[in-house]
Design an enzyme around this catalytic site. Structure first.
Site, mmCIF file in Angstrom:
data_model
loop_
_atom_site.group_PDB
_atom_site.id
_atom_site.type_symbol
_atom_site.label_atom_id
_atom_site.label_comp_id
_atom_site.label_asym_id
_atom_site.label_seq_id
_atom_site.Cartn_x
_atom_site.Cartn_y
_atom_site.Cartn_z
ATOM 1 C CG ASP A 41 47.291 7.634 12.020
ATOM 2 O OD1 ASP A 41 47.690 8.993 11.792
ATOM 3 O OD2 ASP A 41 48.335 6.842 12.237
ATOM 4 C CG HIS B 238 45.453 10.899 14.302
ATOM 5 N ND1 HIS B 238 46.362 10.118 14.497
ATOM 6 C CD2 HIS B 238 44.279 10.640 14.750
ATOM 7 C CE1 HIS B 238 45.959 9.285 15.575
ATOM 8 N NE2 HIS B 238 44.694 9.436 15.720
#
Ligand SMILES: *[C@@H]1O[C@H](CO)[C@@H](O)[C@H](O)[C@H]1NC(C)=O
Ligand SMILES: *[C@@H]1O[C@H](CO)[C@@H](O)[C@H](O)[C@H]1NC(C)=O
Ligand SMILES: *[C@@H]1O[C@H](CO)[C@@H](O)[C@H](O)[C@H]1NC(C)=O
Ligand SMILES: *[C@@H]1O[C@H](CO)[C@@H](O)[C@H](O)[C@H]1NC(C)=O
Ligand SMILES: *[C@@H]1O[C@H](CO)[C@@H](O)[C@H](O)[C@H]1NC(C)=O
Length: 404
Positions: A225, A248
């Protein structure tokens, strides 16, 4: 004869105990608190007792130090390390490894809200060394969709820890975020290695919230993430020389979920790279919130096939929150954001995406020296733009809504 032996034995135990105490005024080795360190025995109690001794110690010259020795692996259940401590400063020298229980079922309840290793209200804490913190997250990840009732657990979390120094460690496979920093003032985080599989859900590298004056630098973060996420209440944040990917990206937000008033300001991200990430420099806000994200700089950014190298999304929503995704009339304001000197390749054709709300829109967005090309040489890349105002000069990707 036997009596004598027994009393000699008792004497020597008492003596060694005294010597221990004399030494332990400065150094608190968890092995002296009956930790085993074989990766099998539960060493939680030993850590708690070593912490209590450290935290209650008199400060005699040197900074009292809790030692997690090299070459050993300590199995720990969730623990809360609580302050305030008596010494002005405390040090944890983390040379060995700690591991969480292997499966979700083997976890005991967390004494703190939601972290495996939680530090609460400990001022002037230095945590350093070459050790590894392994959250054994895989059994949590595989549960994440099947069982929505499991609350997700950060591996290492700091709450109200002012003047925190964290450096040198390796953090792997957290159930959720690897490191959480909340309500802390004056934090320096450096020389960390944070690793989890690209496909592991919610495994942010470092989450910052409600914290002021935070420096994060010289680290590698590759997870499933956000490499770093700056949530509400983050201000005066410097992020320098971070290699991010997979992951991310470095994200401001998400802000304004469920109508919340949230703010992030004075963020300076410099000399960072994004390698194969889903985003690069990202700002994300929900519909219906209020507050702001402002004075944010991303400078000297290197891109290696990073998707969405530059993205502002004022329509952020995630799959679990469909109701909060409908368009509403208010949104968190995004303003005074500068992107300077981006070099490298985009993995997506839409290299720049400024997806802003009609009201208030994104104000004073500045781009300079944006030198991005496609990671696939035959492909063209482009920018998309709605309701963003500002200027752009010297960009390989024309940004239609910004002035030249
Ligand atoms: C933390 O360190 C500072 C500077 O050394 C000192 O002034 C302060 O009292 C310390 N805080 C605590 C709670 O001991
Ligand atoms: C961040 O960097 C700026 C400019 O280099 C510096 O003035 C500021 O003190 C730094 N902030 C922190 C929290 O270290
Ligand atoms: C990007 O990541 C890939 C895969 O992990 C790695 O092989 C490559 O060396 C990295 N590139 C750079 C420039 O860091
Ligand atoms: C909200 O509005 C934006 C911009 O007009 C649009 O792209 C998006 O699809 C809309 N979302 C919903 C859920 O209607
Ligand atoms: C781009 O912006 C910089 C900083 O504002 C300015 O110094 C420079 O002259 C501009 N370049 C062009 C080509 O307009």
């Amino acid at each position: 004869m036997q009596d004598r032996l027994v009393s000699l034995l008792i004497f020597s135990i008492v003596l060694s105990g005294l010597i221990d105490i004399a030494y332990s005024e400065k150094t608190f080795d968890v092995l002296n608190y009956r930790a085993v360190g074989d990766g099998e025995a539960d060493d939680s109690e030993a850590f708690v007792n070593a912490w209590k001794a450290l935290c209650g110690a008199d400060e005699v010259g040197d900074v009292p130090t809790l030692v997690v020795p090299k070459g050993k692996t300590f199995l720990l259940q969730p623990i809360e390390f609580e302050g305030p401590c008596r010494p002005k400063r405390v040090h944890i020298q983390f040379l060995g490894n700690v591991v969480a229980p292997k499966t979700v079922d083997a976890w005991k309840e967390c004494p703190s809200s939601n972290a495996w290793l939680q530090f609460t209200n400990v001022a002037n804490l230095t945590l350093d060394g070459s050790g590894t913190i392994d959250g054994q997250g895989s059994s949590w990840w595989s549960n994440s969709i099947a069982n929505q009732y499991i609350s997700f657990i950060n591996a290492l979390h700091f709450d109200r820890c002012n003047n925190l120094r964290l450096s040198g460690l390796t953090h792997v496979n957290s159930p959720k975020a690897h490191i959480g920093i909340n309500h802390c003032i004056n934090v320096d985080v450096s020389h960390l290695t944070i690793i989890a599989p690209a496909e592991s859900p919610n495994t942010d590298g470092i989450d910052i919230s409600n914290s002021i004056s935070v420096n994060i630098h010289d680290s590698f973060i590759g997870t499933g993430d956000d490499c770093i996420a700056l949530s509400s209440g983050s201000s005066n944040i410097n992020i320098t020389n971070i290699a991010c990917g997979p992951g991310h990206g470095i994200s401001v937000g998400s802000l304004g979920k469920n109508g919340a008033h949230e703010t992030v300001e004075n963020v300076y991200v410099r000399d960072c790279s994004f390698n194969g990430t889903q985003n690069g420099a990202r700002i994300k806000t929900w519909q219906g919130g209020s507050g702001y994200a402002k004075n944010i700089v991303f400078e000297k950014i290197t891109l290696v096939a990073a998707e969405n190298p530059i993205i502002i999304d004022q329509f952020y929503c995630d799959a679990e929150a469909k109701l909060s995704c409908e368009n509403q009339t208010s949104a968190v304001t995004v303003s005074d954001v500068r992107y300077i000197d981006f070099q490298g390749t985009s993995g997506s054709e839409e290299a720049i995406k400024l997806n802003c709300n009609q009201i208030p829109g994104c104000q004073n967005i500045v781009m300079e020296e944006i030198h991005i090309t496609s990671a696939v040489p035959s492909k063209k890349i482009y920018a998309s733009c709605s309701h963003a105002k500002g200027t752009c000069n010297d960009s390989t990707v024309p940004v239609p809504c910004l002035d030249k």
